[in-house]
Design a protein around this motif. Structure first.
Motif, PDB file in Angstrom:
ATOM      1  N   MET A   1       0.846  -1.194   0.000  1.00 44.70           N
ATOM      2  CA  MET A   1       0.000   0.000   0.000  1.00 44.70           C
ATOM      3  C   MET A   1       0.886   1.250   0.000  1.00 44.70           C
ATOM      4  SD  MET A   1      -3.063   0.625   2.658  1.00 44.70           S
ATOM      5  CE  MET A   1      -3.555   2.280   2.972  1.00 44.70           C
ATOM      6  N   SER A   2       0.656   2.169  -0.987  1.00 44.80           N
ATOM      7  CA  SER A   2       1.521   3.343  -1.082  1.00 44.80           C
ATOM      8  C   SER A   2       1.067   4.428  -0.099  1.00 44.80           C
ATOM      9  CB  SER A   2       1.502   3.887  -2.505  1.00 44.80           C
ATOM     10  OG  SER A   2       0.189   4.275  -2.831  1.00 44.80           O
ATOM     11  N   ALA A   3       2.065   5.243   0.317  1.00 41.22           N
ATOM     12  CA  ALA A   3       1.759   6.323   1.281  1.00 41.22           C
ATOM     13  C   ALA A   3       0.924   7.391   0.607  1.00 41.22           C
ATOM     14  CB  ALA A   3       3.062   6.924   1.779  1.00 41.22           C
ATOM     15  N   PRO A   4       0.016   8.018   1.352  1.00 38.16           N
ATOM     16  CA  PRO A   4      -0.808   9.076   0.760  1.00 38.16           C
ATOM     17  C   PRO A   4       0.089  10.235   0.318  1.00 38.16           C
ATOM     18  CG  PRO A   4      -1.082   9.056   3.147  1.00 38.16           C
ATOM     19  CD  PRO A   4      -0.269   7.869   2.793  1.00 38.16           C
ATOM     20  N   PRO A   5      -0.278  10.928  -0.791  1.00 35.75           N
ATOM     21  CA  PRO A   5       0.579  12.028  -1.268  1.00 35.75           C
ATOM     22  C   PRO A   5       0.643  13.164  -0.246  1.00 35.75           C
ATOM     23  CG  PRO A   5      -1.514  12.038  -2.428  1.00 35.75           C
ATOM     24  CD  PRO A   5      -1.502  10.778  -1.586  1.00 35.75           C
ATOM     25  N   THR A   6       1.781  13.846  -0.234  1.00 36.52           N
ATOM     26  CA  THR A   6       1.948  14.998   0.672  1.00 36.52           C
ATOM     27  C   THR A   6       0.964  16.081   0.270  1.00 36.52           C
ATOM     28  OG1 THR A   6       4.293  14.495   0.760  1.00 36.52           O
ATOM     29  CG2 THR A   6       3.611  16.667   1.578  1.00 36.52           C
ATOM     30  N   PRO A   7       0.205  16.625   1.234  1.00 35.94           N
ATOM     31  CA  PRO A   7      -0.726  17.696   0.867  1.00 35.94           C
ATOM     32  C   PRO A   7       0.040  18.889   0.296  1.00 35.94           C
ATOM     33  CG  PRO A   7      -1.124  16.947   3.124  1.00 35.94           C
ATOM     34  CD  PRO A   7       0.150  16.296   2.670  1.00 35.94           C
ATOM     35  N   LEU A   8      -0.584  19.567  -0.655  1.00 38.56           N
ATOM     36  CA  LEU A   8       0.062  20.772  -1.198  1.00 38.56           C
ATOM     37  C   LEU A   8       0.074  21.872  -0.132  1.00 38.56           C
ATOM     38  CD1 LEU A   8      -1.399  20.912  -4.812  1.00 38.56           C
ATOM     39  CD2 LEU A   8       0.940  20.386  -4.136  1.00 38.56           C
ATOM     40  N   ILE A   9      -1.072  22.008   0.528  1.00 41.07           N
ATOM     41  CA  ILE A   9      -1.148  22.985   1.627  1.00 41.07           C
ATOM     42  C   ILE A   9      -1.830  22.309   2.807  1.00 41.07           C
ATOM     43  CG2 ILE A   9      -2.093  25.195   2.414  1.00 41.07           C
ATOM     44  CD1 ILE A   9      -1.952  26.232  -0.375  1.00 41.07           C
ATOM     45  N   GLU A  10      -1.261  22.554   3.975  1.00 44.57           N
ATOM     46  CA  GLU A  10      -1.834  21.950   5.169  1.00 44.57           C
ATOM     47  C   GLU A  10      -1.864  22.996   6.288  1.00 44.57           C
ATOM     48  OE1 GLU A  10       0.306  18.481   6.336  1.00 44.57           O
ATOM     49  OE2 GLU A  10      -1.062  17.999   7.985  1.00 44.57           O
ATOM     50  N   ALA A  11      -3.000  23.064   6.967  1.00 47.28           N
ATOM     51  CA  ALA A  11      -3.110  23.963   8.120  1.00 47.28           C
ATOM     52  C   ALA A  11      -3.239  23.103   9.376  1.00 47.28           C
ATOM     53  CB  ALA A  11      -4.330  24.863   7.973  1.00 47.28           C
ATOM     54  N   ARG A  12      -2.410  23.399  10.364  1.00 49.38           N
ATOM     55  CA  ARG A  12      -2.462  22.617  11.607  1.00 49.38           C
ATOM     56  C   ARG A  12      -2.739  23.559  12.779  1.00 49.38           C
ATOM     57  NH1 ARG A  12       3.019  19.009  10.940  1.00 49.38           N
ATOM     58  NH2 ARG A  12       2.330  17.713   9.190  1.00 49.38           N
ATOM     59  N   GLY A  13      -3.948  23.491  13.257  1.00 45.45           N
ATOM     60  CA  GLY A  13      -4.338  24.298  14.428  1.00 45.45           C
ATOM     61  C   GLY A  13      -4.106  25.785  14.227  1.00 45.45           C
ATOM     62  N   VAL A  14      -4.472  26.260  13.050  1.00 49.52           N
ATOM     63  CA  VAL A  14      -4.160  27.659  12.714  1.00 49.52           C
ATOM     64  C   VAL A  14      -5.170  28.622  13.331  1.00 49.52           C
ATOM     65  CG1 VAL A  14      -4.114  29.325  10.814  1.00 49.52           C
ATOM     66  CG2 VAL A  14      -2.898  27.157  10.600  1.00 49.52           C
ATOM     67  N   THR A  15      -4.631  29.594  14.055  1.00 52.21           N
ATOM     68  CA  THR A  15      -5.448  30.649  14.648  1.00 52.21           C
ATOM     69  C   THR A  15      -4.813  31.985  14.289  1.00 52.21           C
ATOM     70  OG1 THR A  15      -6.163  29.287  16.500  1.00 52.21           O
ATOM     71  CG2 THR A  15      -6.216  31.676  16.852  1.00 52.21           C
ATOM     72  N   ARG A  16      -5.665  32.924  13.928  1.00 56.53           N
ATOM     73  CA  ARG A  16      -5.158  34.278  13.640  1.00 56.53           C
ATOM     74  C   ARG A  16      -5.971  35.271  14.444  1.00 56.53           C
ATOM     75  NH1 ARG A  16      -2.593  38.479  13.244  1.00 56.53           N
ATOM     76  NH2 ARG A  16      -2.124  39.549  11.276  1.00 56.53           N
ATOM     77  N   VAL A  17      -5.244  35.965  15.325  1.00 60.93           N
ATOM     78  CA  VAL A  17      -5.903  36.970  16.166  1.00 60.93           C
ATOM     79  C   VAL A  17      -5.337  38.328  15.777  1.00 60.93           C
ATOM     80  CG1 VAL A  17      -6.285  37.787  18.529  1.00 60.93           C
ATOM     81  CG2 VAL A  17      -6.187  35.322  18.046  1.00 60.93           C
ATOM     82  N   LEU A  18      -6.264  39.253  15.509  1.00 56.13           N
ATOM     83  CA  LEU A  18      -5.850  40.607  15.166  1.00 56.13           C
ATOM     84  C   LEU A  18      -5.782  41.415  16.454  1.00 56.13           C
ATOM     85  CD1 LEU A  18      -5.271  41.659  12.310  1.00 56.13           C
ATOM     86  CD2 LEU A  18      -7.550  42.678  12.290  1.00 56.13           C
ATOM     87  N   ALA A  19      -4.553  41.835  16.822  1.00 57.71           N
ATOM     88  CA  ALA A  19      -4.385  42.544  18.093  1.00 57.71           C
ATOM     89  C   ALA A  19      -4.927  43.959  17.989  1.00 57.71           C
ATOM     90  CB  ALA A  19      -2.913  42.568  18.471  1.00 57.71           C
ATOM     91  N   GLY A  20      -5.520  44.414  19.041  1.00 58.72           N
ATOM     92  CA  GLY A  20      -6.037  45.780  19.082  1.00 58.72           C
ATOM     93  C   GLY A  20      -6.537  46.056  20.480  1.00 58.72           C
ATOM     94  N   GLU A  21      -7.288  47.150  20.623  1.00 62.48           N
ATOM     95  CA  GLU A  21      -7.851  47.431  21.958  1.00 62.48           C
ATOM     96  C   GLU A  21      -8.685  46.243  22.402  1.00 62.48           C
ATOM     97  OE1 GLU A  21      -9.830  51.150  22.670  1.00 62.48           O
ATOM     98  OE2 GLU A  21      -8.265  52.238  21.567  1.00 62.48           O
ATOM     99  N   ILE A  22      -9.461  45.738  21.446  1.00 63.61           N
ATOM    100  CA  ILE A  22     -10.165  44.473  21.685  1.00 63.61           C
ATOM    101  C   ILE A  22      -9.663  43.509  20.608  1.00 63.61           C
ATOM    102  CG2 ILE A  22     -12.418  43.318  21.777  1.00 63.61           C
ATOM    103  CD1 ILE A  22     -13.595  46.160  22.335  1.00 63.61           C
ATOM    104  N   ASP A  23      -9.043  42.420  21.044  1.00 58.47           N
ATOM    105  CA  ASP A  23      -8.500  41.457  20.080  1.00 58.47           C
ATOM    106  C   ASP A  23      -9.638  40.836  19.257  1.00 58.47           C
ATOM    107  OD1 ASP A  23      -6.089  42.023  21.090  1.00 58.47           O
ATOM    108  OD2 ASP A  23      -5.784  40.126  22.133  1.00 58.47           O
ATOM    109  N   THR A  24      -9.363  40.689  17.945  1.00 59.38           N
ATOM    110  CA  THR A  24     -10.370  40.083  17.073  1.00 59.38           C
ATOM    111  C   THR A  24      -9.823  38.772  16.531  1.00 59.38           C
ATOM    112  OG1 THR A  24     -10.948  42.323  16.392  1.00 59.38           O
ATOM    113  CG2 THR A  24     -11.854  40.535  15.071  1.00 59.38           C
ATOM    114  N   THR A  25     -10.570  37.707  16.747  1.00 57.80           N
ATOM    115  CA  THR A  25     -10.138  36.407  16.223  1.00 57.80           C
ATOM    116  C   THR A  25     -10.695  36.258  14.815  1.00 57.80           C
ATOM    117  OG1 THR A  25     -10.134  35.493  18.429  1.00 57.80           O
ATOM    118  CG2 THR A  25     -10.158  33.916  16.618  1.00 57.80           C
ATOM    119  N   LEU A  26      -9.784  36.182  13.855  1.00 62.91           N
ATOM    120  CA  LEU A  26     -10.213  36.048  12.463  1.00 62.91           C
ATOM    121  C   LEU A  26     -10.407  34.577  12.109  1.00 62.91           C
ATOM    122  CD1 LEU A  26      -7.693  38.567  10.820  1.00 62.91           C
ATOM    123  CD2 LEU A  26     -10.069  39.003  11.444  1.00 62.91           C
TER     124      LEU A  26
END
Lengths: 411, 232
Positions: B1-26
């Motif tokens: 059985m062959s290994a699955p192909p490497t993903p072209l793009i992979e996100a692992r637990g990605v969080t983006r918070v925009l810092a400001g007076e009140i932080d915004t989680t995007l």
């Protein structure tokens, strides 16, 4: 470089009017800097040249820089000397012909002996103090160009009349003396002589023209009251600029005080240094002001092109390449401005050089200007450097643009 | 059985918070992988974080926490210049607004990424640029500037520019958002034909469910998190 250059050229071409203003700013700065430097240094060199041409490069006088050491001081560490009366020595350079012969054997210079005496000229009830230089006209031409500065009569006329003198033009004017007039000359020692004016010279150096007269050595010796006196040797060095070093060596060899033209006019040369410093400060300020124009243009372009910068960075163009685009734009403006400035500076210098002007330093009928590549190189380098510095801040700001901020806003 | 192909793009637990007076989680805690040849549509209501997710996947933005991997290469500690190079070689972008350089012709715009990559000669770049433009029906418009083109044509030039370096992934953020219906269909059809060429994947952000349905896979984002795709 190709891509950055293409984008830079495109930006500049799309803003021709702004670019032209920037180029004109740099060109004006460079042009005026070149013209100013040409004029300032031209007048300085003209003045120094007149000074160097009309005066001996080195003057050896029968003085010592330091008084002779008392014999007692040579024998004891601590000596107190009081009620010392100085010996009245015979004035003049000892055995001048031997000294001249010695100097001519090694010094790269021509030597002429002379007698210098302070005198008082009397004419039509007016008394004017002056310096008499007793010379040998045949040797004098080796060390000074006085023969070429005669406006009436000739230097050799000194040999054609007894007690003949040649006066500086301003001195002659003050006394109202013309060639052929008789004047009375008194020495500080009380001797008096009646002399005939046989010529008038104008060196262009006011100090000389206003207070110097030439006579034969013998006449000066009579006035000084000392036969055979030679109290001054004057030298014309092969290398005028090396006169200071040569004078130092002569002084070391002969023991007599040797003063180079540089030392004699130290304060004047210092004044030139200060003048040059001021000139370069002004030139720098002109170019700095010109660089504000470049800063303004690059700032405007980076501001207008923020969205383009963002998209280029999002595509994968590196910050360095973005920075380079705007630095190249400034470089182009700076280079074109520099070239135009060189032309402007050259033409203005040429124009100034053609203007007839009475120089306060001499008889120049035209403004003394010089065409010195160094002036162009300096003005060009400063202008380019100022353009690059002016572009650096906006270019750095452009390169630090975060594409997401711009794309999000534009969308 | 062959290994699955490497993903072209992979996100692992990605969080983006925009810092400001009140932080915004995007974007919050997103895990996903995009394999070769996939046509992925990211949908969600306005302000849900779908564009932010695309910017993160395209290395235009950096996650506050988590990791984005491109062809298996982690990018969290990658210098900006290396990320730029990776974008240039591997990713192609199409935005809602065409973002073409106004003073350059369509061909020059398409050649821009190629010139930045410096792998082809000037003649090769020109030939490739003309080829891509011809394929997108813009052969006769190659030397026109953006202001001489229609909205649909400009967007097609933007797609051509995204294809310039033959990227493995094309990320399109509302590419039809500013177009009329006819142009929308035309542009979308073009984008669809790009999928699978040499294993190329396309990630498209859209709020149009009709277009999203035509993708092979849908991701739905609500409040910055992946949510179940709603029934149409």
């Amino acid at each position: 470089m190709g891509l950055a250059l293409d984008i830079a050229v495109t930006h500049i071409r799309s803003r021709l009017r702004q670019t032209l203003v920037g180029v004109l700013g740099v060109a004006t700065g460079v042009g005026f800097s070149v013209m100013m430097a040409s004029l300032m240094e031209g007048s300085q060199r003209d003045f120094v040249a007149q000074l160097v041409d009309s005066l001996p490069h080195i003057t050896i006088s029968d003085e010592r820089r330091t008084p002779p050491v008392q014999p007692a001081s040579l024998l004891y560490d601590d000596v107190e000397i009081s009620n010392l009366s100085t010996q009245d020595r015979r004035r003049g350079i000892k055995n001048p012909l031997a000294v001249i012969s010695e100097l001519e054997s090694w010094a790269p210079a021509k030597v002429a002996p002379s007698v210098r005496a302070n005198i008082l000229l009397r004419q039509a009830g007016r008394d004017v103090g002056a310096v008499m230089l007793g010379i040998d006209p045949r040797r004098e031409v080796l060390v000074s160009n006085i023969a070429t500065k005669m406006i009436e009569g000739q230097l050799d006329n000194l040999l054609k009349a007894s007690n003949a003198v040649i006066l500086g033009a301003r001195l002659a004017d003050r006394l109202g003396v013309r060639v052929g007039n008789t004047i009375t000359i008194s020495s500080s020692g009380g001797k008096t002589m009646t002399a005939t004016a046989v010529g008038i010279f104008r060196t262009g150096v006011a100090q000389v023209d206003d207070s110097q007269i030439y006579a034969l050595t013998r006449s000066a010796q009579i006035l000084a009251g000392q036969t055979g006196l030679i109290n001054e040797l004057r030298l014309k060095a092969t290398d005028a600029l090396g006169a200071r070093e040569l004078a130092t060596r002569i002084e070391a060899e002969t023991g007599y005080k040797s003063v180079s033209w540089q030392e004699a006019h130290e304060d004047l040369l210092n004044a030139f240094n200060i003048r040059n410093f001021i000139m370069y400060a002004v030139v720098g300020a002109i170019l700095l002001v010109a660089s504000f124009g470049t800063y303004n243009i690059i700032s405007t372009i980076t501001h207008e092109k923020t969205r383009d910068i963002a998209i280029m960075k999002s595509l994968g163009l590196r910050a360095n390449l973005v920075r380079r685009i705007f630095v190249i734009e400034a470089l182009i403006i700076g280079l074109i401005g520099m070239g135009a400035g060189f032309l402007l500076g050259f033409l203005m210098t040429k124009g100034l050089g053609a203007v007839e002007f009475k120089s306060p330093f001499g008889d120049a009928t035209r403004l003394p200007v010089i065409y010195e590549p160094l002036h162009y190189a300096l003005a060009g380098s400063i202008a380019l450097a100022a353009s690059l510095i002016a572009a650096w801040l906006p270019a750095r700001k452009a390169a630090s643009v975060n594409p997401v901020d711009i794309i999000r806003g534009a969308s | 059985m062959s290994a699955p192909p490497t993903p072209l793009i992979e996100a692992r637990g990605v969080t983006r918070v925009l810092a400001g007076e009140i932080d915004t989680t995007l974007v919050a805690g997103i895990d996903l992988a995009i394999g070769p040849g996939e046509f992925v549509a990211i949908t969600g209501p306005s302000g849900s974080g779908k564009s932010s997710l695309m910017y993160l996947l395209g290395l235009l933005d950096s996650p506050t926490t988590g990791e984005i991997l491109v062809e298996g290469r982690p990018t969290a500690r990658m210098p900006e210049d290396d990320k730029a190079r990776l974008r240039l070689e591997t990713l192609g972008f199409v935005f809602q607004f065409h973002f073409l350089l106004a003073e350059f012709s369509a061909l020059d715009n398409v050649m821009l990424p190629m010139r930045a990559l410096e792998k082809l000669s000037e003649n090769e770049m020109r030939a490739r640029g003309l080829d891509i433009l011809a394929r997108l029906g813009l052969k006769d418009h190659a030397h026109k500037r953006p202001d001489q083109l229609s909205g649909g044509q400009r967007q097609r030039v933007a797609i051509a520019r995204a294809l310039a370096n033959n990227p493995k992934v094309i990320l399109a953020d509302e590419p039809t958002g500013n177009l009329d219906t006819a142009s929308t269909e035309q542009v979308f059809d073009i984008i669809k034909t790009l999928v699978g060429e040499g294993g190329r994947s396309v990630i498209i952000v859209t709020h149009d469910p009709h277009l999203a349905r035509r993708a092979s896979r849908r991701l739905h984002v609500v409040d910055g998190r992946l949510a179940p795709v709603p029934e149409d």
